[in-house]
Design an enzyme around this catalytic site. Structure first.
Site, mmCIF file in Angstrom:
data_model
loop_
_atom_site.group_PDB
_atom_site.id
_atom_site.type_symbol
_atom_site.label_atom_id
_atom_site.label_comp_id
_atom_site.label_asym_id
_atom_site.label_seq_id
_atom_site.Cartn_x
_atom_site.Cartn_y
_atom_site.Cartn_z
ATOM 1 N N LYS A 16 75.286 -11.096 64.172
ATOM 2 C CA LYS A 16 76.387 -11.959 63.748
ATOM 3 C C LYS A 16 77.525 -11.167 63.081
ATOM 4 C CE LYS A 16 74.466 -14.687 60.841
ATOM 5 N NZ LYS A 16 74.964 -14.566 59.499
ATOM 6 N N ARG A 91 75.733 -23.238 57.067
ATOM 7 C CA ARG A 91 74.327 -22.946 57.332
ATOM 8 C C ARG A 91 73.461 -24.191 57.195
ATOM 9 N NH1 ARG A 91 74.575 -17.106 55.920
ATOM 10 N NH2 ARG A 91 72.593 -16.136 56.337
ATOM 11 N N ARG A 130 68.644 -1.975 59.984
ATOM 12 C CA ARG A 130 69.973 -2.326 59.490
ATOM 13 C C ARG A 130 70.393 -1.573 58.234
ATOM 14 N NH1 ARG A 130 71.566 -8.550 59.821
ATOM 15 N NH2 ARG A 130 70.729 -8.739 57.739
ATOM 16 N N ARG A 163 69.777 -3.596 52.635
ATOM 17 C CA ARG A 163 69.816 -4.752 51.737
ATOM 18 C C ARG A 163 68.422 -5.128 51.232
ATOM 19 N NH1 ARG A 163 73.210 -8.951 55.276
ATOM 20 N NH2 ARG A 163 71.653 -10.309 54.346
ATOM 21 N N ARG A 174 63.731 -15.965 55.558
ATOM 22 C CA ARG A 174 65.096 -16.255 56.026
ATOM 23 C C ARG A 174 65.077 -16.816 57.451
ATOM 24 N NH1 ARG A 174 67.893 -10.858 55.504
ATOM 25 N NH2 ARG A 174 69.803 -11.936 56.109
HETATM 26 P P1 AMP Z 1 73.984 -13.092 55.230
HETATM 27 O O1 AMP Z 1 74.656 -11.817 54.869
HETATM 28 O O2 AMP Z 1 74.892 -14.022 55.987
HETATM 29 O O3 AMP Z 1 72.668 -12.891 55.927
HETATM 30 O O4 AMP Z 1 73.655 -13.851 53.843
HETATM 31 C C1 AMP Z 1 72.774 -13.294 52.896
HETATM 32 C C2 AMP Z 1 72.257 -14.364 51.959
HETATM 33 O O5 AMP Z 1 73.364 -14.993 51.263
HETATM 34 C C3 AMP Z 1 71.552 -15.527 52.644
HETATM 35 O O6 AMP Z 1 70.177 -15.264 52.935
HETATM 36 C C4 AMP Z 1 71.717 -16.639 51.597
HETATM 37 O O7 AMP Z 1 70.825 -16.475 50.517
HETATM 38 C C5 AMP Z 1 73.119 -16.378 51.074
HETATM 39 N N1 AMP Z 1 74.112 -17.127 51.877
HETATM 40 C C6 AMP Z 1 75.034 -16.616 52.749
HETATM 41 N N2 AMP Z 1 75.736 -17.599 53.332
HETATM 42 C C7 AMP Z 1 75.266 -18.770 52.819
HETATM 43 C C8 AMP Z 1 75.561 -20.140 53.021
HETATM 44 N N3 AMP Z 1 76.487 -20.539 53.916
HETATM 45 N N4 AMP Z 1 74.864 -21.062 52.299
HETATM 46 C C9 AMP Z 1 73.940 -20.711 51.406
HETATM 47 N N5 AMP Z 1 73.576 -19.436 51.183
HETATM 48 C C10 AMP Z 1 74.226 -18.467 51.873
#
Ligand code: AMP
Length: 223
Positions: A16, A91, A130, A163, A174
């Protein structure tokens, strides 16, 4: 030609972020990544960052209201006026409804939701390699998208790191959250006729060429 107000939907590790960055470069639009916005807040030690960290490190979602307020603030900045790509938001169905409200207030609408359809086994393989830049957040992968010199960002020279939430137990959680809470959004945007499925690899040419092809097919205009 259509204005590019886009959503990028996909499981963690589906590519993504990489696709979103490529599409932003191809179209000259703004990338709005909620994960990056949270990570920046965590790095800067803000109140929002402290709150977000407690959810992120468990692999859980940050509450909808908090996340939507952050997105509203970001979409009100002038650089998103010529188009944007939402990476990691919405999400949940509640967030999708909040997004409709935010966009209506701004006089905008979503042109397409792009869904990266990637099998679980491939996701695990992708997440295990990653890395991310500690300075500019550029994404890398040991196998698919390695930096020119090991551990160093090609773009800004920042140090690359893995991360905390890419640890196997957190990834499992996740993925569960994605299946139960985020995947229904594919139907939500499908019912509106704006869902576009993108396979994991369109070709061997890399993310930028793939995204240029998608943009041309959809008739999206560059800024
Ligand atoms: P990502 O980098 O998009 O994988 O996001 C990392 C983490 O940030 C996710 O596992 C969530 O804990 C939090 N997060 C990111 N985007 C959202 C969202 N739209 N709603 C809630 N939590 C989010």
């Amino acid at each position: 030609m259509k204005k590019a107000n886009l959503i990028m939907l996909g499981a963690p590790g589906s590519g993504k972020g990489t696709r979103a960055v490529a599409l932003c470069e191809v179209l000259g639009i703004a990338q709005v990544s909620t994960g990056d916005l949270f990570r920046n807040n965590i790095k800067e030690g803000t109140e929002l960052g402290k709150l977000a960290k407690s959810y992120i490190n468990k692999g859980e979602l940050v509450p909808d209201g908090v996340t939507a307020a952050m997105v509203k603030d970001r979409l009100s900045k002038p650089d998103t006026a010529g188009g944007f790509i939402l990476d990691g938001f919405p999400r949940t169905l509640a967030q999708a409804e909040m997004l409709d409200k935010i966009l209506a207030e701004l006089g905008e609408e979503i042109s397409y939701a792009l869904y990266l359809d990637v099998p679980d086994a491939e996701i695990i393989r992708r997440i295990s390699g990653r890395m991310i830049c500690s300075e500019c957040q550029a994404p890398y992968h040991r196998e698919f998208n390695p930096p020119k010199s090991e551990g160093i960002c090609d773009k800004c020279g920042g140090k690359l790191f893995t991360r905390d939430d890419d640890k196997p137990e957190t990834v499992k959680k996740r993925l569960e959250v994605f299946r139960s809470t985020t995947l229904p959004l594919a139907d939500f945007y499908g019912a509106r006729g704006i869902l576009v499925k993108i396979p994991p690899e369109l070709s061997e040419r890399g993310a930028a060429a793939d995204m240029r092809e998608v943009a041309e097919k959809l008739g999206l205009c560059a800024r």
